[in-house]
Design a protein around this motif. Structure first.
Motif, PDB file in Angstrom:
ATOM      1  N   ALA A 205       0.843  -1.194   0.000  1.00 43.97           N
ATOM      2  CA  ALA A 205       0.000   0.000   0.000  1.00 43.97           C
ATOM      3  C   ALA A 205       0.879   1.245   0.000  1.00 43.97           C
ATOM      4  O   ALA A 205       1.875   1.314   0.724  1.00 43.97           O
ATOM      5  CB  ALA A 205      -0.915  -0.008   1.217  1.00 43.97           C
ATOM      6  N   ASP A 206       0.516   2.238  -0.824  1.00 43.70           N
ATOM      7  CA  ASP A 206       1.311   3.460  -0.942  1.00 43.70           C
ATOM      8  C   ASP A 206       0.948   4.434   0.180  1.00 43.70           C
ATOM      9  O   ASP A 206       0.477   5.555  -0.061  1.00 43.70           O
ATOM     10  CB  ASP A 206       1.093   4.106  -2.299  1.00 43.70           C
ATOM     11  CG  ASP A 206      -0.377   4.396  -2.582  1.00 43.70           C
ATOM     12  OD1 ASP A 206      -1.241   3.751  -1.940  1.00 43.70           O
ATOM     13  OD2 ASP A 206      -0.660   5.265  -3.425  1.00 43.70           O
ATOM     14  N   VAL A 207       1.145   3.988   1.417  1.00 42.33           N
ATOM     15  CA  VAL A 207       0.781   4.809   2.565  1.00 42.33           C
ATOM     16  C   VAL A 207       1.927   4.801   3.569  1.00 42.33           C
ATOM     17  O   VAL A 207       2.758   3.897   3.584  1.00 42.33           O
ATOM     18  CB  VAL A 207      -0.504   4.283   3.251  1.00 42.33           C
ATOM     19  CG1 VAL A 207      -1.708   4.412   2.326  1.00 42.33           C
ATOM     20  CG2 VAL A 207      -0.337   2.846   3.736  1.00 42.33           C
ATOM     21  N   LEU A 209       2.493   5.248   7.879  1.00 46.61           N
ATOM     22  CA  LEU A 209       1.709   5.048   9.090  1.00 46.61           C
ATOM     23  C   LEU A 209       2.158   5.980  10.199  1.00 46.61           C
ATOM     24  O   LEU A 209       3.343   6.252  10.358  1.00 46.61           O
ATOM     25  CB  LEU A 209       1.832   3.594   9.554  1.00 46.61           C
ATOM     26  CG  LEU A 209       1.526   2.504   8.531  1.00 46.61           C
ATOM     27  CD1 LEU A 209       1.541   1.134   9.202  1.00 46.61           C
ATOM     28  CD2 LEU A 209       0.194   2.745   7.835  1.00 46.61           C
ATOM     29  N   ALA A 257      -3.219   5.733   8.544  1.00 46.26           N
ATOM     30  CA  ALA A 257      -2.507   5.578   7.279  1.00 46.26           C
ATOM     31  C   ALA A 257      -2.750   6.825   6.433  1.00 46.26           C
ATOM     32  O   ALA A 257      -3.898   7.237   6.246  1.00 46.26           O
ATOM     33  CB  ALA A 257      -2.999   4.334   6.539  1.00 46.26           C
ATOM     34  N   LYS A 258      -1.660   7.416   5.924  1.00 45.66           N
ATOM     35  CA  LYS A 258      -1.774   8.599   5.083  1.00 45.66           C
ATOM     36  C   LYS A 258      -1.233   8.307   3.690  1.00 45.66           C
ATOM     37  O   LYS A 258      -0.206   7.657   3.529  1.00 45.66           O
ATOM     38  CB  LYS A 258      -1.010   9.776   5.705  1.00 45.66           C
ATOM     39  CG  LYS A 258      -1.680  10.360   6.934  1.00 45.66           C
ATOM     40  CD  LYS A 258      -0.960  11.621   7.403  1.00 45.66           C
ATOM     41  CE  LYS A 258      -1.720  12.291   8.550  1.00 45.66           C
ATOM     42  NZ  LYS A 258      -1.030  13.524   9.007  1.00 45.66           N
ATOM     43  N   ARG A 259      -1.955   8.825   2.717  1.00 42.91           N
ATOM     44  CA  ARG A 259      -1.498   8.765   1.334  1.00 42.91           C
ATOM     45  C   ARG A 259      -1.097  10.178   0.952  1.00 42.91           C
ATOM     46  O   ARG A 259      -1.957  11.026   0.752  1.00 42.91           O
ATOM     47  CB  ARG A 259      -2.605   8.216   0.431  1.00 42.91           C
ATOM     48  CG  ARG A 259      -2.159   7.884  -0.981  1.00 42.91           C
ATOM     49  CD  ARG A 259      -3.252   7.178  -1.752  1.00 42.91           C
ATOM     50  NE  ARG A 259      -3.480   5.826  -1.225  1.00 42.91           N
ATOM     51  CZ  ARG A 259      -4.648   5.395  -0.758  1.00 42.91           C
ATOM     52  NH1 ARG A 259      -5.696   6.208  -0.729  1.00 42.91           N
ATOM     53  NH2 ARG A 259      -4.772   4.162  -0.313  1.00 42.91           N
ATOM     54  N   GLU A 289     -10.977   0.828   1.490  1.00 38.69           N
ATOM     55  CA  GLU A 289      -9.539   1.025   1.734  1.00 38.69           C
ATOM     56  C   GLU A 289      -8.928  -0.271   2.253  1.00 38.69           C
ATOM     57  O   GLU A 289      -8.244  -0.297   3.271  1.00 38.69           O
ATOM     58  CB  GLU A 289      -9.303   2.170   2.719  1.00 38.69           C
ATOM     59  CG  GLU A 289      -9.483   3.558   2.134  1.00 38.69           C
ATOM     60  CD  GLU A 289      -8.381   3.944   1.137  1.00 38.69           C
ATOM     61  OE1 GLU A 289      -7.372   3.198   1.025  1.00 38.69           O
ATOM     62  OE2 GLU A 289      -8.535   4.991   0.486  1.00 38.69           O
ATOM     63  N   ALA A 292      -4.959  -0.329   2.692  1.00 38.41           N
ATOM     64  CA  ALA A 292      -4.477   0.528   3.770  1.00 38.41           C
ATOM     65  C   ALA A 292      -4.850  -0.052   5.136  1.00 38.41           C
ATOM     66  O   ALA A 292      -4.034  -0.044   6.067  1.00 38.41           O
ATOM     67  CB  ALA A 292      -5.041   1.938   3.612  1.00 38.41           C
ATOM     68  N   ARG A 295      -2.667  -2.992   5.848  1.00 36.80           N
ATOM     69  CA  ARG A 295      -1.312  -2.530   6.194  1.00 36.80           C
ATOM     70  C   ARG A 295      -1.260  -2.081   7.657  1.00 36.80           C
ATOM     71  O   ARG A 295      -0.308  -2.390   8.390  1.00 36.80           O
ATOM     72  CB  ARG A 295      -0.932  -1.369   5.268  1.00 36.80           C
ATOM     73  CG  ARG A 295       0.444  -0.795   5.516  1.00 36.80           C
ATOM     74  CD  ARG A 295       1.544  -1.763   5.070  1.00 36.80           C
ATOM     75  NE  ARG A 295       2.858  -1.195   5.341  1.00 36.80           N
ATOM     76  CZ  ARG A 295       3.479  -1.245   6.511  1.00 36.80           C
ATOM     77  NH1 ARG A 295       2.898  -1.838   7.548  1.00 36.80           N
ATOM     78  NH2 ARG A 295       4.671  -0.711   6.652  1.00 36.80           N
TER      79      ARG A 295
END
Length: 373
Positions: A205-207, A209, A257-259, A289, A292, A295
């Motif tokens: 995941a492109d996030v 934490l 989780a932040k994108r 999601e 995310a 993850r």
């Protein structure tokens, strides 16, 4: 106020009064064998933002509080509507005063109190002692919501349920000590297998934490509003989260989780003794999601790998079985532990709610929807 005579003993069913708090807490300890402090009572019943009074009916006999029917006020959302609902909870009758109809009379008084001015509906998950009483007073059975378990240390968790453990092993023979050593080896092997499996399953995941010792309530509301499910659930607002996580009997840790700079998912846990409860995930439409949330889950499982087990209630995880969370309503878990699955009951007070005719698929729960989180 209603009174009932039994010989020289008078039972009064009435509304809660401010001077009843100490007697309520004493009765709570007697019935549930758990100590609760005044700050817990203030949080749960006096500072609840969805009601302007303490929603409790009590039974009093000879000036002694012998029963309570309590309600947990919540703002509920579903299918484009918002309602106020009450969740009956902390129902108590003193052991010396049971089988005398007090539960039924308190229930009747509660229904009378809110017949014309009150919530749109009641919903709750009564225990075995009170489920029939609810059905007898008009509640409808909706369905069963499972509790999911992931065993981090299956041997220690099994000892917890069977009542065995270190205290009994203190006088163990050499055979018992050998068995204990084998148990430890088995636990280590299973824990190692969990760690390896989680790393392999960790989604790409492109996030990034972030961890919070105090849940960031505005962020949680923002994520919730990204994808609100149709199903009936507690309406998540910053006000709700702020009050809910102020529970003095619990502590909560949040993972976000932040994108880029945008928060897209979050998971909140509470540790209780030797295990961890996943009490909340957002967005509540968990499939929106999935990567995310999974993850976040892998990160939490790694942090708490030394706890004996982790639980998640209802619609909390996108793929629970993939991460070895098993429902207590089906084998193999139902053959090992006593199920703690909850049977959802509901009762309409207003025609506009019509939840009595719903199915369990019309509701979406995390543990944060329960009064006991």
């Amino acid at each position: 106020m209603k009174s009932v005579n039994r010989g020289t003993s008078r039972v009064t069913i009435r509304r809660f009064e401010p001077g009843d708090r100490a007697a309520f807490l004493s009765l709570y300890e007697t019935v549930f064998d758990r100590d609760r402090r005044p700050d817990w009572f203030r949080w749960k019943y006096q500072e609840n933002p969805y009601v302007d009074h303490v929603p409790i009916v009590v039974a009093e006999r000879n000036s002694d509080l012998v029963g309570c029917r309590s309600l947990f006020a919540q703002e509920m959302r579903g299918y484009g509507q918002v309602w106020t609902a009450f969740q009956p909870c902390d129902t108590m009758v003193h052991p010396e005063h049971r089988r005398q109809g007090l539960f039924g009379r308190m229930n009747e008084r509660t229904l009378e109190r809110y017949a014309d001015d009150g919530p749109s509906f009641f919903f709750n998950f009564p225990n075995e002692a009170s489920i029939q009483g609810n059905l007898d007073h008009g509640w409808h059975e909706i369905g069963t919501v499972p509790l999911y378990y992931r065993f981090q240390d299956p041997v220690r968790a099994l000892e917890r349920w069977t009542g065995t453990g270190d205290s009994e092993q203190a006088e163990a023979s050499s055979e018992s000590r050998t068995a204990a050593a084998l148990s430890r080896s088995l636990s280590n092997a299973i824990s190692g297998s969990h760690r390896t499996g989680d790393r392999l399953l960790a989604p790409d995941a492109d996030v990034r934490l972030e961890r919070y010792e105090t849940p960031p309530v505005e962020t949680l509301e923002r994520i919730y509003r990204r994808s609100i499910p149709d199903g009936i659930h507690t309406n998540r607002t910053a006000e709700f989260y702020r009050w809910r996580f102020a529970n003095p009997a619990r502590g909560y840790t949040a993972y976000v989780a932040k994108r880029g700079t945008e928060p897209v998912a979050a998971l909140v846990v509470s540790t209780v003794g030797d295990h961890v409860r996943i009490v909340e995930t957002v967005p509540r439409a968990v499939e929106s999601e999935r990567a995310a949330l999974n993850r976040l889950l892998v990160a939490v499982l790694s942090e708490y790998e030394n706890r004996s087990f982790v639980t998640a209630f209802g619609e909390t995880l996108p793929t629970p079985v993939r991460y070895r969370f098993y429902p207590d309503t089906r084998p193999p878990l139902s053959t090992v532990v006593r199920p703690s699955a909850r049977t959802l009951l509901a009762r309409d007070l207003r025609a506009e709610s019509a939840v009595e005719n719903s199915s369990v698929a019309d509701w979406t729960f995390s543990r944060l929807d329960l009064d006991t989180t």
